[in-house]
Design a protein around this motif. Structure first.
Motif, short mmCIF file in Angstrom:
data_model
loop_
_atom_site.label_atom_id
_atom_site.label_comp_id
_atom_site.label_asym_id
_atom_site.label_seq_id
_atom_site.Cartn_x
_atom_site.Cartn_y
_atom_site.Cartn_z
N ARG A 78 48.56 -11.27 -26.72
CA ARG A 78 48.66 -9.82 -26.95
C ARG A 78 48.57 -9.15 -25.59
O ARG A 78 47.65 -9.40 -24.83
CB ARG A 78 47.55 -9.31 -27.88
CG ARG A 78 47.80 -7.88 -28.35
CD ARG A 78 46.72 -7.42 -29.32
NE ARG A 78 45.44 -7.24 -28.67
CZ ARG A 78 45.08 -6.15 -28.01
NH1 ARG A 78 45.92 -5.14 -27.89
NH2 ARG A 78 43.89 -6.07 -27.45
N VAL A 79 49.54 -8.30 -25.28
CA VAL A 79 49.68 -7.72 -23.95
C VAL A 79 49.62 -6.20 -24.05
O VAL A 79 50.22 -5.61 -24.96
CB VAL A 79 51.00 -8.16 -23.29
CG1 VAL A 79 51.12 -7.58 -21.89
CG2 VAL A 79 51.09 -9.68 -23.25
N ILE A 114 50.35 -15.13 -17.69
CA ILE A 114 48.90 -15.09 -17.89
C ILE A 114 48.22 -15.05 -16.53
O ILE A 114 48.24 -16.04 -15.79
CB ILE A 114 48.42 -16.32 -18.71
CG1 ILE A 114 49.10 -16.33 -20.07
CG2 ILE A 114 46.91 -16.30 -18.87
CD1 ILE A 114 48.77 -17.56 -20.90
N VAL A 115 47.64 -13.92 -16.20
CA VAL A 115 46.93 -13.77 -14.93
C VAL A 115 45.45 -13.55 -15.26
O VAL A 115 45.03 -12.46 -15.61
CB VAL A 115 47.51 -12.62 -14.08
CG1 VAL A 115 48.85 -13.02 -13.50
CG2 VAL A 115 47.68 -11.35 -14.91
N ASP A 116 44.69 -14.60 -15.13
CA ASP A 116 43.27 -14.61 -15.48
C ASP A 116 42.52 -15.28 -14.34
O ASP A 116 42.82 -16.43 -13.97
CB ASP A 116 43.06 -15.37 -16.79
CG ASP A 116 41.64 -15.29 -17.30
OD1 ASP A 116 40.74 -14.96 -16.50
OD2 ASP A 116 41.41 -15.58 -18.49
N ASP A 162 51.41 -2.74 -27.83
CA ASP A 162 50.01 -3.14 -27.72
C ASP A 162 49.45 -3.70 -29.02
O ASP A 162 48.50 -4.49 -28.99
CB ASP A 162 49.16 -1.94 -27.29
CG ASP A 162 49.57 -1.39 -25.94
OD1 ASP A 162 50.28 -2.09 -25.21
OD2 ASP A 162 49.19 -0.25 -25.61
N ALA A 163 49.99 -3.27 -30.16
CA ALA A 163 49.42 -3.67 -31.45
C ALA A 163 49.92 -5.02 -31.93
O ALA A 163 49.48 -5.50 -32.97
CB ALA A 163 49.74 -2.61 -32.51
N HIS A 209 55.66 -4.57 -21.25
CA HIS A 209 55.66 -5.35 -22.50
C HIS A 209 56.11 -4.47 -23.66
O HIS A 209 56.81 -4.93 -24.57
CB HIS A 209 54.27 -5.91 -22.78
CG HIS A 209 54.13 -6.48 -24.16
ND1 HIS A 209 54.78 -7.63 -24.55
CD2 HIS A 209 53.46 -6.03 -25.25
CE1 HIS A 209 54.49 -7.88 -25.82
NE2 HIS A 209 53.70 -6.92 -26.27
N ALA A 210 55.70 -3.20 -23.64
CA ALA A 210 56.17 -2.29 -24.69
C ALA A 210 57.68 -2.14 -24.63
O ALA A 210 58.35 -2.08 -25.67
CB ALA A 210 55.48 -0.93 -24.54
N VAL A 211 58.24 -2.09 -23.41
CA VAL A 211 59.69 -2.00 -23.27
C VAL A 211 60.36 -3.26 -23.80
O VAL A 211 61.30 -3.21 -24.61
CB VAL A 211 60.08 -1.77 -21.79
CG1 VAL A 211 61.59 -1.83 -21.62
CG2 VAL A 211 59.53 -0.45 -21.29
#
Length: 643
Positions: A483-484, A529-531, A470-471, A489-491
Motif C-alpha cells: 500500500r503506497v 520498497i525503500v525501508d 492511498d486506499a 502512485h495515485a497517478v
C-alpha cells in the motif's frame, strides 16, 4: 354453450336451403351452356357432418371471427378517443414548471392559505414560467403580488444524476487520473466524480512544497505558484470549463467528466449497483472506483489533551489546511512540527525559510535519530538532519511525546526523557489513515497488515468495483502486497484502474515513484520498497550546479516530475560512465548518488539522490529482479559521474 346451440338450430335450415338453391342454379347454368362440369369428390371434415353441413360450419366460423374483429376494433377506437380527449384536457390547463426545475433552480416562498388549488388537489406554485406562446397573457394575481426571485447559480445547488455509467468516489489525484484514462479509451464515456471536498480535483504536493516559496502574496487565494523551473501554474488539474455540470452529464452529447462537490458517499449497495449519499440521495452505476484516499493520523496524547490543544493543532492534508497554516505562521511566534517523514521535513524546511524573514521559531521533533530515518540509511538521514537545521529549523531528535497541555497561553509538549518544549501551534505529520468506511456496507475486505481495501493485481475488489490511490492495498506482481501513499502512485494506480474499468485487464507492474524536495537545492526520487531496515548500498559522487531540483525542472520543462516520469519507459541503450564510483566517507558531502535497497540480494528499491530524469532505468532494474554481484557497476547506468 347454450347460446351457440340455439344459434345453430336457427341457422341450420337456412344454410341447407341456401346450399340446395346454389346447386340447382349451377346445374341449370351448365345445361344451358351445353357443357358438362367435372365432378370433384366431396371433401368431408373429420369432425363435421357430411354434405352441406360442412359448408355451414365454415360460414359460422367466419362470422364468429368477423364479430370478434369488429369488437376489438370498436374497443381500440373508443380507448384512443378517450386518450386524445384526456391529452387535450391536460394541454388546456395553465402551464407549470417541471418538477425537476422547481426544487433545483428556484426558491419558492411559503404558500398562503389562499393559495390556488389545481384540479389534481396540489397547490399551484407561487411563481410560474409561462410558455413562449403565452407571453402576451397578463400574469396571474398571485404572481403580481409575489416578489421576483432570481435563480441561483447551478453550481451552488446541483441536481444529482440518478445514474452514472462510471462512478468515481473521491476527488483526488487517483480519481482524476482514472477519469482521464476512461475518457481516453472510451471517448463517449460519462464519468461522475463524487467528493466531500468543496474543490475540483487538485494536486497535493505543492501544498507542502512550491506554494510556500512563492513570492506572490495572493498565492494563498489564487493557489497559483511558480515551479522550480520558473513557470507558473495552478494547483488544479483542469479549469472549471473542462468539466460538465452534474445535471447535464446524462444528456451531454459526447459524454464528459462531472464533479459533484460537497457530497460524501455513506453506503454502498453492491448487489443493487448503487450508492447512497449523506443527503439520502442515491446514484446507480455500471462500474465504480473507490479512491477515497485517507485522513491525517492524529496522536492520542493530542486527542486526549482537550479542546484548547486541538484548536491549536493542524492535521495537514487539504487546501483548507494549507490556507489555515499559512495564516497561522504569520500570526504566531513559534510552530512545532511533530513527525520526521516526508511531509514533516518538507513543512519544516518551508517554514524554516520563512523564519529568517519574520522571526518565526520553527521546531521539528520525531522519535528517530534523524530526518526520514525510516526511509534513508542512517548516514544519509544524519546528513539530511543537518541540512534541515541549516534551513533555520530547530530539530529535536529521539523525541517521544508523553503529554501535551495548554498552560498560560502556550502549548507545553513534555517528552518522555523529561524535556519540555513550549510552542504556540502544533502540526501533527505522523502518517495517514486510509479511508475504508465503505468496507462494511459494501462487504469489501480490509487488509489487516497494511490497511486499505484489499484488491488483486488489477486493482479490482469485486466484479465491477476497483480501488486506487492511498486506499488500495494491491498485489504488486514483482514486490508482493503493498500500500503506497504518494502522488505518483495515485497517478499510476488511477490510470491503471481506469484502463481496467474499460476492459484492459492489466496487472500492476509499472512501478510508481515518489519524490521529496528539501527546498530548491536538495531533492530525491525513489521507487519500490525503500525501508531503512533493509540492507542498503549507496554510491555517491560530487554534485554540480545542475544537480538540484530547480535545475532538473528547468531542463525537463515540468515542475511535477512524476507526471513526465510515469509516462517514460526505460531505454534499451543506457549510457555507462567509465569512472569507478566510490561511496563517500561519513564526513563527506552527499552531493548526488544512488542508494540500492536489497531483499534476498535482489534490488527492491532505489533512491536517486539529486539525480533526476533517470527513473526509467531504476524502474527497469526492479522489474528485472536479478541479483547483482557488483552494484557499483549498476550505478554506472545512472551516469552520476557526468559533469
Amino acid at each position: 354453450m347454450l347460446k351457440c346451440r340455439t344459434a345453430w338450430q336457427k341457422l341450420a335450415p337456412l344454410a341447407r336451403a341456401s346450399s340446395t338453391l346454389c346447386r340447382q342454379n349451377v346445374k341449370r347454368t351448365v345445361l344451358k351452356c351445353d357443357s358438362t362440369m367435372t365432378q370433384v369428390p366431396r371433401v368431408q371434415m373429420s369432425s363435421g357432418t357430411p354434405g352441406g353441413d360442412n359448408t355451414l360450419y365454415i360460414v359460422l366460423v367466419g362470422a364468429t371471427c368477423l364479430g370478434a374483429g369488429f369488437y376489438a376494433y370498436r374497443t381500440l377506437t373508443s380507448d384512443k378517443s378517450r386518450y386524445h380527449d384526456r391529452i387535450s384536457e391536460i394541454a388546456s390547463r395553465p402551464s407549470k414548471m417541471s418538477p425537476q426545475e422547481q426544487p433545483a433552480t428556484y426558491m419558492q416562498t411559503e404558500p398562503t392559505a389562499e393559495a390556488e388549488v389545481e384540479p389534481s388537489g396540489e397547490p399551484a406554485p407561487i411563481m410560474e414560467s409561462a410558455p413562449a406562446e403565452s407571453t402576451e397573457q397578463p400574469p396571474a394575481p398571485a404572481a403580481e403580488s409575489a416578489p421576483a426571485v432570481e435563480a441561483p447559480a447551478p453550481v451552488s445547488l446541483p441536481e444529482i444524476p440518478a445514474h452514472a455509467p462510471y462512478l468515481l468516489i473521491g476527488g483526488g489525484t487517483a480519481s482524476f487520473a482514472a477519469a482521464r484514462s476512461i475518457r481516453a479509451r472510451d471517448p463517449g464515456a460519462r464519468v461522475l466524480i463524487v467528493t466531500d471536498e468543496p474543490d475540483l480535483p487538485y494536486m497535493r504536493p505543492p501544498l507542502s512544497k512550491e506554494l510556500w516559496f512563492s513570492d506572490d502574496p495572493s498565492a494563498t487565494e489564487t493557489l497559483r505558484f511558480k515551479q522550480w523551473n520558473g513557470k507558473e501554474r495552478s494547483i488544479y488539474f483542469q479549469p472549471p470549463s473542462f468539466y460538465v455540470s452534474p445535471q447535464d452529464l446524462p444528456k451531454v452529447e459526447n459524454g464528459g467528466v462531472a464533479v459533484l462537490t460537497g457530497k460524501r458517499v455513506v453506503h454502498m449497495d453492491v448487489r443493487g449497483n448503487k450508492v447512497r449519499l449523506d443527503d439520502d440521495s442515491e446514484i446507480s452505476y455500471d462500474k465504480c472506483l473507490i479512491a477515497t484516499g485517507g485522513v491525517p493520523r492524529n496522536m492520542q496524547v493530542i486527542e486526549r489533551a482537550g479542546d484548547e490543544v486541538m484548536k491549536r493543532t493542524t492535521l495537514f492534508r487539504k487546501i483548507e489546511d494549507f490556507k489555515s497554516l499559512e495564516n497561522i505562521s504569520r500570526d504566531v511566534k513559534s510552530i512545532t512540527i511533530i513527525g520526521g517523514g516526508f511531509l514533516g521535513s518538507e513543512l519544516a524546511c518551508a517554514l524554516g525559510r520563512r523564519s529568517t524573514e519574520s522571526g518565526l521559531e520553527v521546531m521539528q521533533m520525531f522519535p528517530e535519530k534523524g530526518n526520514m530515518g525510516k526511509v534513508l540509511p542512517e548516514y544519509l538521514s544524519n546528513w539530511t538532519t543537518q541540512k534541515v537545521r541549516r534551513e533555520g529549523v530547530n530539530v529535536i531528535t529521539e523525541a517521544l511525546v508523553k503529554n501535551v497541555s495548554f498552560q498560560d497561553g502556550k502549548l507545553e509538549i513534555k517528552l518522555k526523557d523529561g524535556r519540555l518544549v513550549k510552542t504556540d501551534h502544533i502540526v501533527a505529520a505522523v502518517g495517514l489513515e486510509p479511508s475504508v468506511e465503505l468496507a462494511k456496507s459494501a462487504g469489501l475486505e480490509v487488509d489487516s497488515d497494511f490497511g486499505g481495501y484489499r484488491v488483486n493485481a488489477e486493482l479490482q475488489a469485486r466484479s465491477n468495483i476497483w480501488v486506487a490511490g492511498d486506499a488500495a492495498c494491491f498485489y504488486d506482481i514483482r514486490l508482493g502486497r503493498r500500500r503506497v501513499e504518494h502522488h505518483d502512485h495515485a497517478v499510476v494506480s488511477g490510470r491503471l484502474a481506469g484502463e481496467n474499468m474499460t476492459g484492459a485487464n492489466k496487472p500492476y507492474w509499472h512501478q510508481s515513484m515518489f519524490w521529496s524536495d528539501l527546498g530548491p537545492d536538495v531533492g530525491y526520487e525513489a521507487i519500490g520498497i525503500v525501508d531503512s531496515s533493509l540492507p542498503t548500498v549507496g554510491v555517491f559522487a560530487k554534485a554540480t550546479a545542475k544537480d538540484t531540483p530547480k535545475a532538473a525542472t528547468e531542463q525537463s520543462g515540468t515542475g511535477i516530475r512524476s507526471e513526465s516520469e510515469t509516462e517514460a519507459v526505460a531505454s534499451g541503450e543506457m549510457l555507462a560512465s567509465t569512472a569507478s564510483p566510490q561511496a563517500p566517507q561519513q564526513e563527506e558531502d552527499y552531493g548526488k548518488g544512488v542508494i540500492f535497497y536489497l531483499r534476498d540480494k535482489v534490488v527492491v528499491g532505489i533512491i536517486l539522490w539529486n539525480v533526476f530524469n533517470r527513473m526509467p532505468i531504476a524502474r527497469k532494474i526492479i522489474k528485472d529482479g536479478e541479483e547483482h554481484a557488483d552494484l557499483n557497476e549498476v550505478a554506472k547506468l545512472f551516469n552520476i559521474h557526468e559533469d
